[in-house]
Design a protein around this motif. Structure first.
Motif, PDB file in Angstrom:
ATOM      1  N   LEU A  77       0.822  -1.211   0.000  1.00  0.00           N
ATOM      2  CA  LEU A  77       0.000   0.000   0.000  1.00  0.00           C
ATOM      3  C   LEU A  77       0.859   1.264   0.000  1.00  0.00           C
ATOM      4  O   LEU A  77       0.537   2.255  -0.660  1.00  0.00           O
ATOM      5  CB  LEU A  77      -0.927   0.007   1.222  1.00  0.00           C
ATOM      6  N   THR A  81       2.566   3.009  -5.445  1.00  0.00           N
ATOM      7  CA  THR A  81       2.502   4.147  -6.371  1.00  0.00           C
ATOM      8  C   THR A  81       3.819   4.336  -7.123  1.00  0.00           C
ATOM      9  O   THR A  81       3.825   4.856  -8.245  1.00  0.00           O
ATOM     10  CB  THR A  81       2.152   5.443  -5.616  1.00  0.00           C
ATOM     11  N   THR A  89      -0.313   0.107 -14.288  1.00  0.00           N
ATOM     12  CA  THR A  89      -1.015  -1.007 -13.640  1.00  0.00           C
ATOM     13  C   THR A  89      -0.545  -2.357 -14.185  1.00  0.00           C
ATOM     14  O   THR A  89      -0.272  -3.285 -13.424  1.00  0.00           O
ATOM     15  CB  THR A  89      -2.531  -0.864 -13.822  1.00  0.00           C
ATOM     16  N   LEU A 228     -12.603  -1.502  -0.206  1.00  0.00           N
ATOM     17  CA  LEU A 228     -12.088  -0.973  -1.464  1.00  0.00           C
ATOM     18  C   LEU A 228     -12.816  -1.584  -2.661  1.00  0.00           C
ATOM     19  O   LEU A 228     -13.187  -0.882  -3.608  1.00  0.00           O
ATOM     20  CB  LEU A 228     -10.582  -1.229  -1.569  1.00  0.00           C
ATOM     21  N   LEU A 310      -5.585  -2.264  -5.689  1.00  0.00           N
ATOM     22  CA  LEU A 310      -5.200  -0.869  -5.925  1.00  0.00           C
ATOM     23  C   LEU A 310      -5.288  -0.517  -7.406  1.00  0.00           C
ATOM     24  O   LEU A 310      -5.741   0.571  -7.773  1.00  0.00           O
ATOM     25  CB  LEU A 310      -3.778  -0.621  -5.417  1.00  0.00           C
ATOM     26  N   ILE A 314      -7.732   2.568  -7.778  1.00  0.00           N
ATOM     27  CA  ILE A 314      -6.969   3.773  -7.470  1.00  0.00           C
ATOM     28  C   ILE A 314      -7.567   5.037  -8.093  1.00  0.00           C
ATOM     29  O   ILE A 314      -7.353   6.144  -7.604  1.00  0.00           O
ATOM     30  CB  ILE A 314      -5.496   3.608  -7.927  1.00  0.00           C
ATOM     31  N   PHE A 329      -2.260   6.151  -0.253  1.00  0.00           N
ATOM     32  CA  PHE A 329      -3.241   5.142   0.154  1.00  0.00           C
ATOM     33  C   PHE A 329      -4.298   5.726   1.102  1.00  0.00           C
ATOM     34  O   PHE A 329      -5.443   5.259   1.116  1.00  0.00           O
ATOM     35  CB  PHE A 329      -2.563   3.914   0.773  1.00  0.00           C
ATOM     36  N   ILE A 332      -6.788   7.196  -1.101  1.00  0.00           N
ATOM     37  CA  ILE A 332      -7.578   6.121  -1.713  1.00  0.00           C
ATOM     38  C   ILE A 332      -8.653   5.626  -0.741  1.00  0.00           C
ATOM     39  O   ILE A 332      -9.806   5.380  -1.134  1.00  0.00           O
ATOM     40  CB  ILE A 332      -6.654   4.962  -2.144  1.00  0.00           C
TER      41      ILE A 332
END
Length: 527
Positions: A77, A81, A89, A228, A310, A314, A329, A332
């Motif tokens: 997490l 990024t 991704t 999420l 994620l 995201i 995060f 997010i």
């Protein structure tokens, strides 16, 4: 991979020993005081080491210790990024899969060595036993320093990570709060003190604590993953698995994806942690390889699931990266729940787990320092190897003090602090390569290997070579800066710091080489 019997010291009792070892491979033998099992006592005698600690860690508590220290999904997490910027991704997902299998070969290789020689020294001890005779002393010494400084830096880094996560929580709940650098520094120092308290005053119940935190590690994963998926808008699968990104302007999406290897590698690093508490683990030669493989599979699966989550949830990457909350995060979490309370609860789970990750880091770093001092590899070795109340008290205090010194650098510059603590990753990675390389050398030259409960058999050499190839690639890519044309403050200076550590270690070796003889000398005396 069948359980094998261990070598015995006399041929007269070989048949009896074989029968006993076969039984021990199926069930644990009776624990004998602080020495653990008969197998533990035999291993310590062979290595010429005294049993200094109580063997309080059983399988479940050791598993909890290893899982919480690696904290793979939590680290994912915090660092995903970076991989999403360099790779996108699709790149982040595919490089993670490659890292899991590549680094998995390294973990399997070390699990075999841990079964052969379950000692708190870990990599430097294995190098001393398994490397070419002419290189054993010098190379094991350098490996020892890499391990010691790598874990020391990792402890400071973990504290600062947890402290800045707390600051992100302050910003979320109080938009008027202005985070100051010294706020994070003082919070990190406070976390060091809490970790020292748990490792000393509560040392007797530390195994129970780690076993309990394992429950939070698993339940917290579910508590974050489910919201999420349920509450966030999802990106199309076609885009998630096919979209690459070159945020570092490498002019090659393939190279950008390789630079992003830092994210999955950091989430999986630390499989040797359980090895450094091996002298506190019951039936260590059998338990350690099982723990290392179970941790790889468990944490590796959790981390991959969190990464994929994620990638789907995201939203706009640029907006998330530009968040004022400090950690993407947290943004997010808020975007998903549209609730400060909900995002706060999810972030608190991570902060609690981060604190106990620091506890485990401090435990590991102190045992590594204790072991190297026991082999006279450090200055003031008699001080560092002292055991009080069944814990390496002086090593714990010194590790805490050193962590505070490193953290205090952030009073003046977080950039300098981050560069110094990055040493932890490169140093441990180098120690993995050296120890696995030593085992590969023995196999290539047909040198005899110690029999063990966990053996790679005929697959040993291919797995060792595959691990070395992957680790060499990872070592090079981790030294890359985050972008093609970095500024001075964003440049990756890890190679400079790494080289400096090697030079300083070499200087002390030349000054004190008469003191350090290498663990293998004690082993030979016992054989």
């Amino acid at each position: 991979m069948e359980p094998l019997t261990k070598e015995t010291s006399t041929s007269n009792h070989r048949e009896t020993e074989n029968v006993e070892m076969e039984k021990a491979a199926e069930v644990e033998v009776t624990v004998i005081g602080k020495h653990g099992t008969e197998s533990d006592a035999r291993d310590m005698r062979r290595m010429g080491k005294p049993q200094s600690f109580q063997r309080n860690f059983a399988f479940y508590s050791t598993f909890g210790f290893s899982m919480v220290l690696m904290s793979s999904w939590e680290v994912q997490l915090a660092t995903a990024t970076f991989g999403l910027t360099n790779g996108g991704t699709a790149g982040a997902i595919y490089i993670y899969i490659a890292t899991f299998f590549g680094f998995g070969m390294a973990i399997v290789s070390m699990a075999e060595m841990a079964s052969m020689a379950p000692t708190a020294g870990g990599q430097y001890h294995w190098v001393s036993e398994f490397a070419a005779p002419g290189a054993q002393k010098f190379v094991s010494y350098m490996t020892g320093w890499l391990c010691v400084l790598g874990w020391q830096a990792g402890t400071a880094s973990g504290c600062y990570l947890a402290a800045t996560e707390i600051q992100a929580l302050f910003i979320l709940n109080n938009p008027g709060y202005v985070p100051e650098r010294w706020h994070g520094t003082l919070l990190a120092i406070a976390l060091v003190c809490v970790s020292l308290f748990i490792n000393t005053v509560l040392a007797k119940v530390l195994p129970a604590i780690q076993a309990t935190i394992l429950v939070l590690h698993v339940c917290g994963f579910i508590a974050i993953l489910v919201p999420l998926w349920v509450l966030s808008p999802h990106a199309p699968a076609g885009r998630v698995f096919t979209e690459f990104n070159d945020g570092g302007d490498w002019r090659s999406k393939g190279l950008a994806t390789l630079v992003g290897i830092l994210s999955p590698f950091v989430s999986l690093i630390g499989p040797d942690a359980a090895v450094h508490i091996s002298e506190e683990v019951r039936n260590a030669s059998k338990t350690l390889p099982r723990i290392m493989l179970a941790t790889l599979i468990g944490n590796g699966t959790f981390s991959f699931m969190m990464l994929v989550t994620l990638c789907f949830c995201i939203g706009n990457l640029e907006e998330v990266l530009a968040t004022s909350l400090g950690y993407p995060f947290v943004q997010i979490f808020y975007d998903a729940t549209q609730s400060i309370a909900g995002a706060t609860i999810m972030t608190c789970i991570l902060i609690i787990l981060a604190q106990f990750n620091v506890v485990a880091n401090l435990t590991t770093a102190s045992r590594q320092l204790f072991s190297f001092a026991r082999d006279r590899g450090t200055p003031f070795h008699t001080f560092f190897q002292r055991v009080v109340y069944d814990i390496p008290l002086n090593a714990l205090i010194t590790t805490s003090f050193f962590s505070i010194l490193l953290i205090s650098i952030s009073f003046g510059s977080t950039i300098a602090f981050n560069q110094l603590t990055a040493l932890g990753v490169t140093a441990l990675l180098a120690s993995y390569m050296i120890s696995i390389g030593s085992m590969a050398w023995r196999r290539i030259t047909s040198q005899p290997l110690l029999l063990s409960y966990f053996s790679l058999g005929k697959l040993g050499l291919p797995i060792n070579v595959g691990a070395l190839m992957f680790l060499a690639l990872a070592f090079v890519m981790i030294l890359f800066p985050p972008a093609r044309n970095p500024q001075v403050e964003s440049m990756n200076w890890s190679i400079v710091i790494f080289s400096g550590v090697l030079v300083l270690s070499l200087a002390y070796y030349l000054r004190a080489k008469g003191k350090y003889v290498g663990p293998v000398k004690l082993v030979r005396k016992e054989e």
